[in-house]
Design a protein around this motif. Structure first.
Motif, short mmCIF file in Angstrom:
data_model
loop_
_atom_site.label_atom_id
_atom_site.label_comp_id
_atom_site.label_asym_id
_atom_site.label_seq_id
_atom_site.Cartn_x
_atom_site.Cartn_y
_atom_site.Cartn_z
N HIS A 443 0.82 -1.21 0.00
CA HIS A 443 0.00 0.00 0.00
C HIS A 443 0.85 1.26 0.00
O HIS A 443 2.04 1.23 0.35
CB HIS A 443 -0.90 0.01 1.24
N GLY A 444 0.21 2.36 -0.36
CA GLY A 444 0.89 3.65 -0.35
C GLY A 444 -0.07 4.79 -0.42
O GLY A 444 -1.29 4.63 -0.32
N ASN A 445 0.47 6.00 -0.65
CA ASN A 445 -0.34 7.21 -0.70
C ASN A 445 0.32 8.26 -1.55
O ASN A 445 1.55 8.29 -1.71
CB ASN A 445 -0.54 7.77 0.71
N TRP A 446 -0.52 9.13 -2.09
CA TRP A 446 -0.07 10.38 -2.70
C TRP A 446 -0.15 11.44 -1.63
O TRP A 446 -1.21 11.65 -1.03
CB TRP A 446 -0.95 10.75 -3.90
N ILE A 447 0.94 12.13 -1.36
CA ILE A 447 0.98 13.15 -0.32
C ILE A 447 1.40 14.46 -0.97
O ILE A 447 2.56 14.63 -1.36
CB ILE A 447 1.93 12.75 0.82
N PRO A 448 0.45 15.39 -1.12
CA PRO A 448 0.79 16.68 -1.73
C PRO A 448 1.77 17.45 -0.84
O PRO A 448 1.62 17.50 0.37
CB PRO A 448 -0.56 17.41 -1.81
N VAL A 449 2.78 18.02 -1.46
CA VAL A 449 3.78 18.82 -0.75
C VAL A 449 4.17 19.98 -1.65
O VAL A 449 4.48 19.74 -2.83
CB VAL A 449 5.04 17.99 -0.41
N PRO A 450 4.15 21.22 -1.18
CA PRO A 450 4.65 22.32 -2.02
C PRO A 450 6.08 22.04 -2.45
O PRO A 450 6.89 21.47 -1.71
CB PRO A 450 4.58 23.52 -1.08
N ALA A 451 6.41 22.44 -3.68
CA ALA A 451 7.72 22.12 -4.24
C ALA A 451 8.85 22.61 -3.35
O ALA A 451 9.88 21.94 -3.20
CB ALA A 451 7.85 22.75 -5.63
N ALA A 452 8.66 23.76 -2.69
CA ALA A 452 9.73 24.32 -1.86
C ALA A 452 10.01 23.46 -0.63
O ALA A 452 11.06 23.55 -0.03
CB ALA A 452 9.35 25.73 -1.42
N GLU A 453 9.04 22.59 -0.25
CA GLU A 453 9.22 21.77 0.94
C GLU A 453 9.68 20.36 0.63
O GLU A 453 9.94 19.57 1.52
CB GLU A 453 7.90 21.71 1.72
N GLN A 454 9.78 20.01 -0.65
CA GLN A 454 10.22 18.67 -1.01
C GLN A 454 11.74 18.54 -0.83
O GLN A 454 12.49 19.48 -1.11
CB GLN A 454 9.87 18.36 -2.46
#
Length: 459
Positions: A443-454
């Motif tokens: 299992h897994g997930n899509w986790i939205p993250v602003p580009a500046a925080e990746q």
């Protein structure tokens, strides 16, 4: 292929030997520009190259970072647990203290799921504590909610889309066998209560509604004598009743659980559950097999999983049961925004016991339309795992994307497939190819993250 290779180590189930960080080799199609974040997938990857069962492989996380229509990097890393640090050693020997009789729940494979809650990432496996990771997959360590968590944590907690609470349970092999937990949206463990059940059963998943949680007490039971003799710890028991237990989410310690008998079966995963408008019924949808491991750990002849619906009548205590499809499938998911609420759409992936199926199919069910099934057929020789829903901002329940790691058997490499959830039969919107193989996993997930925080690829 040698007949001596077990199913869980054959084909794309075989582990990979290296941890890498690299750029995608190519992108086919166009990555939706609104997708900024990371797709994570967890799964077993035995460090020694061998394990007795898929459940026993060391957890390895695979992730791809996307940013405004670009694929930035792919990375895979083991979760550094005591089992990783002591490859090939017995989990029982590492976890069990013979002097005190206590089990150290830091000893876990952490190989089943990955979720985000209250700004933290957790790798999960139902036999131990969650393990906290950084976005670039460095292991921080076992997480216990500041010492408040004293049981294992299910690999399938549920985040309420209304309150932001994380609802979960833990089962143990000794009394008390089952405990329910509730963590606030801020990450504080605010409730723990024992749920009275007669013995230890393998409770892999559960369900939530707006006001309740639903436990599944099913006939796969723990056999201490069998485990002590070196055999598999779980077995089917016809004498154990199959039943669903309904508990109010905020109920106190003395509030009763209401149990509903169901036809004998095992349910690996729930798609969703919800109450009707009047609060008179609870509907549970999941993937059901008639029996599991009746003849031992290698007995998979109990039937293939299909999407199934149970309707619990809270007034009369009756249960209505029905299959919604006859196509074998697993890994049911819905949009996170409708978890525990009435929903129209759900998604599964085709299921086979072959080490190298001809191809995978991803199914979309329109439950309001009588369970009509749309499907996406991968090319011949391409297989995939769980399809995770990623929403478009401010849109309807099925307006978004399905994301999954797929394997191209001919090329020996893998890619992230991004599909239009509302037009599943169409070709993928994008394929993010990587020059390595991503093994089949859980299992897994899509986790939205602003580009500046990746995190960057160099970290």
């Amino acid at each position: 292929m040698s007949e001596t290779v077990p199913l869980h180590l054959a084909g794309n189930n075989a582990p990979v030997s290296e941890e890498v960080t690299l750029e995608p080799s190519r992108v086919v199609g166009e990555i939706p520009a609104e997708l900024s974040g990371q797709f994570f997938r967890n799964g077993p990857n035995p460090r020694t190259g061998w394990s007795p069962h898929s459940f026993a492989g060391d957890g390895m996380i695979h992730t791809i970072a996307l940013d405004g229509g670009r694929a930035r990097w792919y990375r895979n890393r083991y979760v550094r647990t005591p089992l990783y640090e002591h490859p090939g050693e017995s989990r029982f020997a590492l976890a069990f203290d013979q002097e005190t009789g206590r089990i150290d729940y830091r000893v876990t494979t952490a190989n089943t799921h990955l979720i985000a809650h209250a700004g933290r990432l957790f790798a999960l496996e139902e036999g131990g504590f969650p393990y906290e990771l950084t976005p670039d997959l460095a292991t921080i360590g076992a997480y216990t909610f500041d010492g408040a968590l004293r049981t294992p944590m299910t690999a399938h907690p549920k985040t309420c889309p209304i309150t932001g609470e994380l609802l979960f349970f833990g089962y143990r092999l000794r009394p008390p066998y089952l405990s329910f937990h509730r963590a606030s949206a801020a990450g504080e463990l605010v409730q723990t209560r024992v749920v009275d059940v007669p013995r230890a059963t393998m409770m892999h998943d559960f369900a939530i509604t707006r006001g309740h949680v639903v436990f599944m007490d099913l006939p796969v039971v723990f056999d201490a004598a069998q485990a002590a003799a070196g055999g598999p710890p779980w077995r089917w028991d016809d004498a154990h009743r199959a039943r669903f237990g309904v508990l109010a989410r905020t109920a106190g310690e003395d509030a009763p659980v209401r149990w509903f008998d169901v036809a004998p079966c095992y349910v690996w995963h729930t798609m969703n559950a919800f109450e009707d408008a009047a609060g008179d019924t609870i509907t549970v949808i999941g993937t059901r097999v008639p029996t599991l491991w009746r003849g031992g750990a290698d007995d998979l002849a109990g039937g293939l999983p299909v999407v199934y619906r149970w309707t619990l009548d809270l007034r009369s205590g009756a249960v209505a049961e029905e299959p919604l499809d006859d196509a074998p499938s697993e890994f049911p998911r819905v949009a996170d925004s409708v978890l525990g609420l009435p929903h129209r759409y759900g998604y599964t992936t085709s299921f086979s016991l072959d080490a190298e199926p001809e191809r995978s199919r991803i199914y979309a069910y329109d439950l309001a339309g009588g369970g009509v099934r749309a499907e996406h057929r991968l090319p011949a020789g391409h297989t995939c795992g769980e399809a995770v829903f990623a929403p478009r901002a401010g849109t309807g329940e099925n307006e978004g994307y399905l994301m999954t790691f797929a394997h191209d058997r001919g090329a020996g490499t893998s890619y992230l497939a991004i599909l239009d959830a509302a037009d599943l039969a169409a070709p993928p919107l994008a394929e993010v190819h990587v020059p390595v193989r991503v093994p089949a996993g859980f299992h897994g997930n899509w986790i939205p993250v602003p580009a500046a925080e990746q995190p960057s690829a160099e970290r």
